[in-house]
Design a protein around this motif. Sequence first.
Motif, mmCIF file in Angstrom:
data_model
loop_
_atom_site.group_PDB
_atom_site.id
_atom_site.type_symbol
_atom_site.label_atom_id
_atom_site.label_comp_id
_atom_site.label_asym_id
_atom_site.label_seq_id
_atom_site.Cartn_x
_atom_site.Cartn_y
_atom_site.Cartn_z
ATOM 1 N N GLY A 1 0.859 -1.174 0.000
ATOM 2 C CA GLY A 1 0.000 0.000 0.000
ATOM 3 C C GLY A 1 0.893 1.220 0.000
ATOM 4 O O GLY A 1 1.584 1.491 0.989
ATOM 5 N N VAL A 2 0.916 1.939 -1.098
ATOM 6 C CA VAL A 2 1.902 3.012 -1.290
ATOM 7 C C VAL A 2 1.216 4.372 -1.247
ATOM 8 O O VAL A 2 0.353 4.681 -2.089
ATOM 9 C CB VAL A 2 2.660 2.829 -2.617
ATOM 10 N N GLY A 3 1.590 5.176 -0.261
ATOM 11 C CA GLY A 3 1.077 6.532 -0.167
ATOM 12 C C GLY A 3 1.779 7.447 -1.151
ATOM 13 O O GLY A 3 3.010 7.490 -1.207
ATOM 14 N N LEU A 4 0.984 8.199 -1.928
ATOM 15 C CA LEU A 4 1.537 9.066 -2.968
ATOM 16 C C LEU A 4 1.716 10.503 -2.507
ATOM 17 O O LEU A 4 2.272 11.318 -3.240
ATOM 18 C CB LEU A 4 0.610 9.058 -4.192
ATOM 19 N N GLY A 5 1.245 10.827 -1.310
ATOM 20 C CA GLY A 5 1.309 12.208 -0.873
ATOM 21 C C GLY A 5 0.113 12.986 -1.386
ATOM 22 O O GLY A 5 -0.819 12.432 -1.981
ATOM 23 N N PRO A 6 0.110 14.310 -1.212
ATOM 24 C CA PRO A 6 -1.092 15.118 -1.451
ATOM 25 C C PRO A 6 -1.377 15.454 -2.913
ATOM 26 O O PRO A 6 -2.439 15.988 -3.208
ATOM 27 C CB PRO A 6 -0.806 16.384 -0.656
ATOM 28 N N GLY A 7 -0.450 15.188 -3.817
ATOM 29 C CA GLY A 7 -0.729 15.498 -5.222
ATOM 30 C C GLY A 7 0.490 15.873 -6.041
ATOM 31 O O GLY A 7 0.609 15.490 -7.205
ATOM 32 N N ASP A 8 1.412 16.607 -5.455
ATOM 33 C CA ASP A 8 2.645 16.958 -6.156
ATOM 34 C C ASP A 8 3.531 15.716 -6.237
ATOM 35 O O ASP A 8 3.927 15.175 -5.196
ATOM 36 C CB ASP A 8 3.359 18.072 -5.385
ATOM 37 N N PRO A 9 3.861 15.220 -7.457
ATOM 38 C CA PRO A 9 4.681 14.007 -7.560
ATOM 39 C C PRO A 9 6.021 14.112 -6.841
ATOM 40 O O PRO A 9 6.593 13.102 -6.417
ATOM 41 C CB PRO A 9 4.865 13.831 -9.071
ATOM 42 N N GLU A 10 6.551 15.330 -6.687
ATOM 43 C CA GLU A 10 7.834 15.501 -6.023
ATOM 44 C C GLU A 10 7.737 15.327 -4.511
ATOM 45 O O GLU A 10 8.756 15.243 -3.833
ATOM 46 C CB GLU A 10 8.408 16.874 -6.352
ATOM 47 N N LEU A 11 6.501 15.272 -3.976
ATOM 48 C CA LEU A 11 6.321 15.046 -2.546
ATOM 49 C C LEU A 11 6.159 13.568 -2.212
ATOM 50 O O LEU A 11 5.914 13.205 -1.074
ATOM 51 C CB LEU A 11 5.104 15.826 -2.030
ATOM 52 N N MET A 12 6.301 12.705 -3.218
ATOM 53 C CA MET A 12 6.284 11.274 -2.980
ATOM 54 C C MET A 12 7.613 10.854 -2.374
ATOM 55 O O MET A 12 8.661 11.414 -2.673
ATOM 56 C CB MET A 12 6.059 10.549 -4.319
ATOM 57 N N THR A 13 7.588 9.858 -1.481
ATOM 58 C CA THR A 13 8.836 9.407 -0.868
ATOM 59 C C THR A 13 9.694 8.649 -1.876
ATOM 60 O O THR A 13 9.190 8.112 -2.880
ATOM 61 C CB THR A 13 8.555 8.498 0.338
ATOM 62 N N VAL A 14 10.986 8.577 -1.600
ATOM 63 C CA VAL A 14 11.905 7.823 -2.460
ATOM 64 C C VAL A 14 11.499 6.357 -2.503
ATOM 65 O O VAL A 14 11.538 5.713 -3.566
ATOM 66 C CB VAL A 14 13.352 7.983 -1.941
ATOM 67 N N LYS A 15 11.113 5.818 -1.379
ATOM 68 C CA LYS A 15 10.704 4.413 -1.326
ATOM 69 C C LYS A 15 9.470 4.173 -2.177
ATOM 70 O O LYS A 15 9.373 3.171 -2.896
ATOM 71 C CB LYS A 15 10.441 3.996 0.113
ATOM 72 N N ALA A 16 8.501 5.083 -2.111
ATOM 73 C CA ALA A 16 7.288 4.927 -2.909
ATOM 74 C C ALA A 16 7.614 4.932 -4.391
ATOM 75 O O ALA A 16 7.120 4.095 -5.161
ATOM 76 C CB ALA A 16 6.303 6.042 -2.581
ATOM 77 N N ALA A 17 8.468 5.866 -4.812
ATOM 78 C CA ALA A 17 8.841 5.948 -6.229
ATOM 79 C C ALA A 17 9.544 4.666 -6.685
ATOM 80 O O ALA A 17 9.287 4.147 -7.776
ATOM 81 C CB ALA A 17 9.732 7.155 -6.457
ATOM 82 N N ARG A 18 10.422 4.124 -5.857
ATOM 83 C CA ARG A 18 11.136 2.896 -6.224
ATOM 84 C C ARG A 18 10.188 1.710 -6.356
ATOM 85 O O ARG A 18 10.262 0.945 -7.323
ATOM 86 C CB ARG A 18 12.210 2.600 -5.168
ATOM 87 N N LEU A 19 9.300 1.549 -5.407
ATOM 88 C CA LEU A 19 8.371 0.434 -5.460
ATOM 89 C C LEU A 19 7.449 0.527 -6.674
ATOM 90 O O LEU A 19 7.139 -0.485 -7.313
ATOM 91 C CB LEU A 19 7.535 0.385 -4.178
ATOM 92 N N ILE A 20 6.998 1.729 -6.988
ATOM 93 C CA ILE A 20 6.124 1.897 -8.154
ATOM 94 C C ILE A 20 6.861 1.518 -9.434
ATOM 95 O O ILE A 20 6.312 0.841 -10.317
ATOM 96 C CB ILE A 20 5.609 3.353 -8.220
ATOM 97 N N SER A 21 8.110 1.925 -9.542
ATOM 98 C CA SER A 21 8.883 1.607 -10.748
ATOM 99 C C SER A 21 9.201 0.118 -10.867
ATOM 100 O O SER A 21 9.238 -0.438 -11.969
ATOM 101 C CB SER A 21 10.198 2.405 -10.756
ATOM 102 N N ASP A 22 9.382 -0.553 -9.736
ATOM 103 C CA ASP A 22 9.806 -1.956 -9.767
ATOM 104 C C ASP A 22 8.641 -2.946 -9.843
ATOM 105 O O ASP A 22 8.826 -4.088 -10.247
ATOM 106 C CB ASP A 22 10.631 -2.281 -8.508
ATOM 107 N N ALA A 23 7.447 -2.541 -9.437
ATOM 108 C CA ALA A 23 6.348 -3.491 -9.283
ATOM 109 C C ALA A 23 5.859 -4.026 -10.633
ATOM 110 O O ALA A 23 5.677 -3.255 -11.579
ATOM 111 C CB ALA A 23 5.192 -2.838 -8.550
ATOM 112 N N PRO A 24 5.599 -5.327 -10.725
ATOM 113 C CA PRO A 24 5.019 -5.878 -11.957
ATOM 114 C C PRO A 24 3.543 -5.534 -12.117
ATOM 115 O O PRO A 24 3.032 -5.504 -13.233
ATOM 116 C CB PRO A 24 5.218 -7.393 -11.791
#
Length: 495
Positions: free
Chosen positions: A7-30
Amino acid sequence: MTGTLYGVGLGPGDPELMTVKAARLISDAPVIAYHSARHGRSIARSVAEPYLREGQIEEKLVYPVTTETTDHPGGYEGAIADFYELSAKRLAEHLDAGRDVVVLCEGDPFFYGSYMYMHERLSGRFPAVVVPGVTSVSAASSVLGRPLVQRDEVLTILPGTLPAPELARRLADTDSAAVLKLGRTFGSVREALAEAGKLDDAFYIERATWGEQRIAPLASVDPASVPYFSLALLPSPAYASRQSPVVSPPVAATGGEVVVVGLGPAGPEWLTPEALAELEAAEHIVGYGPYVARVPQKSGQQRHASGNRVEADRAVEALSLAASGARVAVVSSGDPGVFAMASAVLEQVSLGQGAGVRVRIVPGVTAAQAAASRVGAPLGHDYCVLSLSDRLKPWEIIEKRLDAAGAADLVLALYNPASRTRTTQLADARDVLLRHRSPSTPVVVARDVGGPEEDVRITTLGELDPSTVDMRCLLIVGSSRTRAENGIVWTPRSY
């Protein structure tokens, strides 16, 4: 091996406010899963889009209903429950096949997030990891440029779907607040803020950190223009007071008034007309939090709730408010002159607080009177009222007075018989009274009289079990003349 549910929290709307971990998991997930309405557009996917890659499986979880009606036999709740079950089965197929699944969630997954419904259905079967995100409340505070809370201030998060009277009560009892889920609830939220006397301090924040964000005083917002992705914010009152200092020359205090009001032992049916009139006339309500919550809401009235052991501070606050010309009601349960705030206020006046302030006392039905009425007339003859709390007086004094009252054959109404930290005093008091009273002496144990947990029992002094008594109880111990028959207890008026 099974896949892992994220379950990945994206933050309030600005993509740059997403955590590094969230961005990595989104990129890696099948597999990437996200919710949407029937139109198919997903805010969550649009926020995560910079981190998506080709070849990922996308599971679009389309709500069957949002705000419209449904012909589902279980109504809206039934349709949504079936939708979550079906969505969980779709994701379970990927997890069973060993594919990790990332469920995108705006803000934080466990903060009013849709992901939690997948978590509760799947986390017992598959590994589940929750990645927190910046909440809309934090985002709103940042774009407003005002802190949420400072020092000992209290922040309350509320859904706008609560009834307006309940919202008003909770808003009046807190320092700072955020009210979410606006949209169609905006009108009732605005009404609640006005009733709590905080409308002028509230801000409206829409789509915080997005390109089209909107910030405005809430009182000026057109209800027809309010979308779901907005919130009402009451930021730190301490910060606001420092940012808006009083620059006008000081004026002499006009000398207001403090009225100490007895609320009676429980609900509004115990409130006297005089007490109700004083509460309606007050500009400020001061008192112990649960007692303040019992006062009917009034638009523009400010409420100052505090803890149970700060009577002196509460009295000083009330006198200080009144010294500036305000009309202040200090509330007490039962009667304010019986182990309550009347003495606390008058003590501070004697110490020099609130110069020029008038103080009046408005009586209320006492806990002893309420308890006695439930069983008959145990206070029908001479009686003594005594508190067993040794927080403000030593136990030696209490024991001496118990012994004297016992020897004088007075009926006793015992307040504050026990608490979490005072567990031996009642047993000691029973033993003192048994020096003078028969073990068969009637005892009334009354708990929460007039409240939802009311329980009134009749026992005897010899059979009294202190372990069944807590701080919400009041005890009436009969004299040698007190009678108990067929559930009725009374003390004859003559010897």
